[in-house]
Enzyme design. Sequence first.
Site, PDB file in Angstrom:
ATOM      1  N   GLY A  46     104.707 -26.911  43.096  1.00  0.00           N
ATOM      2  CA  GLY A  46     104.927 -25.097  43.374  1.00  0.00           C
ATOM      3  C   GLY A  46     104.013 -24.736  43.214  1.00  0.00           C
ATOM      4  N   GLN A  51      98.595 -17.974  39.050  1.00  0.00           N
ATOM      5  CA  GLN A  51      97.366 -19.305  39.557  1.00  0.00           C
ATOM      6  C   GLN A  51      96.294 -19.385  40.122  1.00  0.00           C
ATOM      7  OE1 GLN A  51     101.350 -22.272  39.556  1.00  0.00           O
ATOM      8  NE2 GLN A  51      99.675 -23.078  37.954  1.00  0.00           N
ATOM      9  N   CYS A  99     101.757 -28.551  34.799  1.00  0.00           N
ATOM     10  CA  CYS A  99     100.940 -27.254  35.526  1.00  0.00           C
ATOM     11  C   CYS A  99      99.476 -27.772  35.823  1.00  0.00           C
ATOM     12  CB  CYS A  99     101.307 -26.972  34.426  1.00  0.00           C
ATOM     13  SG  CYS A  99     100.592 -24.918  35.431  1.00  0.00           S
ATOM     14  N   LEU A 100      99.562 -27.546  36.924  1.00  0.00           N
ATOM     15  CA  LEU A 100      98.067 -27.438  37.754  1.00  0.00           C
ATOM     16  C   LEU A 100      96.609 -26.515  36.957  1.00  0.00           C
ATOM     17  CD1 LEU A 100      98.910 -26.792  41.199  1.00  0.00           C
ATOM     18  CD2 LEU A 100      98.572 -28.950  40.365  1.00  0.00           C
ATOM     19  N   HIS A 141     109.587 -23.033  36.080  1.00  0.00           N
ATOM     20  CA  HIS A 141     108.646 -23.061  35.757  1.00  0.00           C
ATOM     21  C   HIS A 141     107.340 -21.761  36.499  1.00  0.00           C
ATOM     22  CE1 HIS A 141     104.680 -25.799  34.704  1.00  0.00           C
ATOM     23  NE2 HIS A 141     104.660 -25.000  35.756  1.00  0.00           N
ATOM     24  N   GLU A 142     107.987 -22.236  37.877  1.00  0.00           N
ATOM     25  CA  GLU A 142     107.166 -21.160  38.784  1.00  0.00           C
ATOM     26  C   GLU A 142     107.167 -19.723  38.230  1.00  0.00           C
ATOM     27  OE1 GLU A 142     104.771 -22.025  39.467  1.00  0.00           O
ATOM     28  OE2 GLU A 142     105.369 -24.350  39.430  1.00  0.00           O
ATOM     29  N   HIS A 145     105.197 -18.122  35.610  1.00  0.00           N
ATOM     30  CA  HIS A 145     104.567 -17.659  35.560  1.00  0.00           C
ATOM     31  C   HIS A 145     104.047 -16.364  35.450  1.00  0.00           C
ATOM     32  CE1 HIS A 145     101.874 -21.496  35.093  1.00  0.00           C
ATOM     33  NE2 HIS A 145     102.508 -21.743  36.091  1.00  0.00           N
TER      34      HIS A 145
END
Length: 178
Positions: A46, A51, A99-100, A141-142, A145
């Site tokens: 995701g 991000q 997470c990226l 999670h996304e 953000h």
Amino acid sequence: MTKLKVYEYPHPILKQKAQRVEKIDDDLRKFLDDMLETMYEEVGVGLAAPQVGVSKRIVVIDAEQEKDEQGNKRGNPMYLVNPEIIWRSDEMVCGEEGCLSVPDQRAEVERNAKVRVHYWDYDGVEREILADDFLAIVIQHELDHLDGILYIDRISRLKRNMLLKKLKKYRENLAHEE
């Protein structure tokens, strides 16, 4: 398609509440394609627009990836524009998340087991999805953000401090390798 730069903790854009998208047009669809390609190249499931430095309520997800003959991972990509959780189950689940934007770190996070999400898709069609299991975790999670919340904000202070120390060490090791 263009690979986008992924911003890492503690970049300030990651703490901002993202703005609603006003229209879905060809420019937005190109951005969605670039986000998806970036997510695949970064080996994520995701990616939220903040991000990649864009404070808009946009998320791409592919929680069903499998490698093809060329070794590329593709599955069932989802494009969520202005997503909103409209229902959450009372049942909770705990799973390990990464997470990226917090590279090479993982922690156990508690989330709702199921969520219902309202959003607009790639073509501007209004949709709803009832997600459970891994997809529900990825969506939560996304969408966090989009409200300036990282998964590390959902763990205890002690675990967060330990994780941030490991992140600092990881970055120092990367710097020494260059």
